[in-house]
Scaffold this active site. Structure first.
Site: not given
Ligand code: F6R
Length: 611
Positions: A484, A488, A491
């Site tokens: 993670e 982070k 990105e």
């Molecule tokens: C990274 C991030 C993405 C989301 C992924 C899933 O910071 O935000 O990797 O975790 O696109 O999104 P959800 O949780 O909305 O299904």
């Protein structure tokens, strides 16, 4: 991905839609546009952020009371003025905004070209608006009928909102696979991809379901299915305040959301963790207790950060419940014909509740008889509604594209689930259960204490802001935190970063280590502590720069590492809730130091509603 907004009522539509688009910009921000229905339809669209559209339309005095708007995350065709929405049909009669992907657009386009249609953009959306027009003209039908016929032939996902010349008193919307909320006002209605553009005006909302058509005027909402049967709208009251979707004095949403975490985790625990009676209430689990205690297997499906939360949950559930757990990328799971059946529990983890791959993965598993449990942040979202049961994470709206507070809230819900199921199953003793509850109760205060070290993290960020690559290493519960942390950083700062289990280093990645490579160890005191100390030595022996996230008071690692960032002591099962925080802050500060837009990193969007 992509955000859509529409308004019909008595206010000037333009400012309402423009403000709504700014709120939805996290869903896509490479171009935006607004079409207004005054005397006739006027369309303004432009490549770039909503602010550019705003500046460009500054001199426009638009008094129209009806309009549609769109902020785009490009799928078909690069970001450009021509590819921006809204799109208008060849005759100019229909104007449409769309969120989703029309998968069979190429064949539909060929059909339309053969009939003489021409296209100004490369988008699937322009194909759709002309396809609807073609059906309407051929059948001499109403727009509503034409949409019903067209949408039965369309393969893919969509929310569309359509305006028709000659009918300024009405908008027609339809949904399949992408989200749509209707805000119900007095003599006015709002439509949007989520509630954030709406709550300023009304808290009464209707979540439109797949295969539904909404015919909206300022005084009426008619819902029908694609078979033209009426559906009674279910109006819900939103539990959300405007302040939650504003920056509240912080420079960026991401920073606000990092600092929200003591409060968001308190909200997540509220009404669930009762320290007086030493109990946990998780209604979604309790209502189906035997499903969990008798589960043959738990399969977790998710994407990105939510997938990392799933990896932590694998450790938690296997440890406390002794149920085998598999963690799957939803995008892989949905396509590989997995062996799933009754007795399997699927946990879908999603902040937005709209991620297309996760949504389809649980649809497939549901068809095969699995029980679906959603761990979702966005209330009323598609994944929440598709699940048999679930638990909301209650982190509040997350606007920054990088997920921060949603991750820790997911971990908290998953930890509570593991404790609850373990206790009921008898794999977790009462003493251990009570000890975990006590640890959990202290988490918000420990999160606050960790965040108070932000100045130290900022200083480390200044040191490494120009790094080209980064490694993140951890073991056990902290291995997913390493993944993670790397996600982070890449990105937000565009620095190449990789996360690994620390012991895997010597199987290849250690070749990367030299005096220029920063290696961030998540090295809190747990069962693997001595092992990770050895791994740190291995990096130092090769002159790598070591940053270590350690437990308060750790002198051993402090004597070896170039920089240490401390977190309070906590049981290893809950360690990720604290150890992830310095990595969130580090990414944020490095991104800011590099002059980047941390809330809207390039090429990304918050809610990934395309596969
Ligand atoms: C990274 C991030 C993405 C989301 C992924 C899933 O910071 O935000 O990797 O975790 O696109 O999104 P959800 O949780 O909305 O299904």
């Amino acid at each position: 991905m992509c955000g859509i907004v529409a308004y019909i009522g008595s206010r000037p539509a333009f400012p309402v839609i423009l403000k709504g688009l700014k709120r939805l910009e996290y869903r896509g921000y490479d171009s935006s546009g607004i079409a207004l229905f005054g005397e006739e339809v006027a369309c303004f669209k432009r490549k770039g952020r909503v602010a550019e559209l705003e500046a460009w339309t500054e001199s426009v005095t638009a008094t129209a009371h009806v309009g549609i708007g769109h902020t785009r995350w490009a799928t078909h065709g690069e970001p450009s003025d021509a590819n921006a929405h809204p799109h208008t049909s060849n005759s100019g009669r229909l104007t449409l905004v769309h969120n989703g992907i029309i998968e069979n657009y190429a064949s539909l386009k060929q059909e339309l070209i053969a009939k003489g249609y021409t296209f100004k953009s490369e988008t699937d959306t322009e194909v759709l608006v002309n396809f609807i027009e073609e059906i309407q003209q051929k059948n001499e039908s109403t727009l509503e009928e034409a949409m019903r016929i067209a949408l039965k032939r369309v393969v893919g996902a969509y929310v569309i909102i359509v305006m028709e010349e000659g009918f300024p008193e009405r908008l027609i919307a339809a949904r399949k696979g992408s989200p749509l909320v209707i805000g119900v006002g007095e003599g006015e209605h709002f439509l949007a991809s989520d509630a954030s553009p709406i709550i300023e005006y009304t808290k009464r909302v209707i979540y439109v379901n797949d295969y539904e058509l909404a015919i909206i005027s300022k005084d009426e909402i008619i819902l029908k299915n694609l078979g033209n049967e009426p559906i009674t709208p279910y109006i819900q009251q939103l539990d959300m305040e405007l302040a939650q979707i504003e920056k509240g004095g912080y420079d960026h949403f991401m920073l606000k959301e990092i600092f929200d975490q003591p409060a968001s985790l308190t909200d997540c625990l509220r009404g669930r963790l009762d320290m007086e009676n030493l109990s946990l209430t998780l209604k979604g689990v309790e209502d189906h207790l035997s499903v969990f205690t008798q589960a043959k297997r738990i399969v977790i499906v998710a994407c990105g950060t939510s997938w990392h939360a799933g990896l932590v949950a694998e450790y938690m559930i296997e440890t406390l419940c002794r149920i085998p757990v598999e963690v799957e990328y939803a995008s892989e799971f949905r396509y590989r014909n997995p062996v799933i059946g009754p007795g399997d529990v699927i946990i879908a983890i999603s902040q937005s509740g709209e991620t297309a791959d996760t949504l389809v993965a649980i649809e497939r598993a549901k068809e095969q008889g699995a029980f679906i449990f959603g761990v979702v942040n966005a209330v009323g979202s598609s994944i929440a509604r598709l699940s048999h049961s679930g638990a909301y994470t209650h982190a509040g709206p997350e606007i920054g594209v990088a997920s921060t507070k949603a991750f820790t809230a997911q971990l908290t819900v998953l930890a509570m689930m593991a404790m609850k199921i373990g206790k009921e199953k008898g794999t977790l003793s009462s003493d251990e259960y009570n000890r975990y509850l006590a640890e959990l109760a202290q988490i918000p205060a420990k999160v606050e204490k960790t965040l108070a070290t932000h100045e130290q993290v900022k200083a480390v960020a200044a040191y490494y802001a120009e790094a080209r690559d980064f490694l993140f290493l951890g073991r056990g519960y902290n291995f997913p935190v390493a993944l993670e942390g790397a996600l982070k950083l890449k990105e937000i700062s565009y620095i190449h970063a990789e996360g690994y289990p620390a012991a895997e280093m010597k199987h290849g990645p250690i070749a990367l280590v030299d005096e220029n490579l920063p290696v961030l160890f998540i090295a809190t005191q747990d069962a693997y502590y001595e092992k990770i100390v050895s791994n740190i030595q291995e990096i130092k022996a090769r002159k790598g720069k070591v940053i270590a996230v350690v437990t308060e008071g750790d002198t051993l690692i402090s004597s070896m590492a170039d920089h240490v960032l401390e977190v309070p002591a906590v049981d290893e099962l809950l360690a990720p809730l604290l150890s992830v925080l310095p990595t969130q802050l580090l990414s944020y500060y490095i991104g800011v130091l590099r002059g980047l837009d941390v809330d809207k990193p390039r090429n990304l969007a918050k809610s990934v509603t395309v596969e």
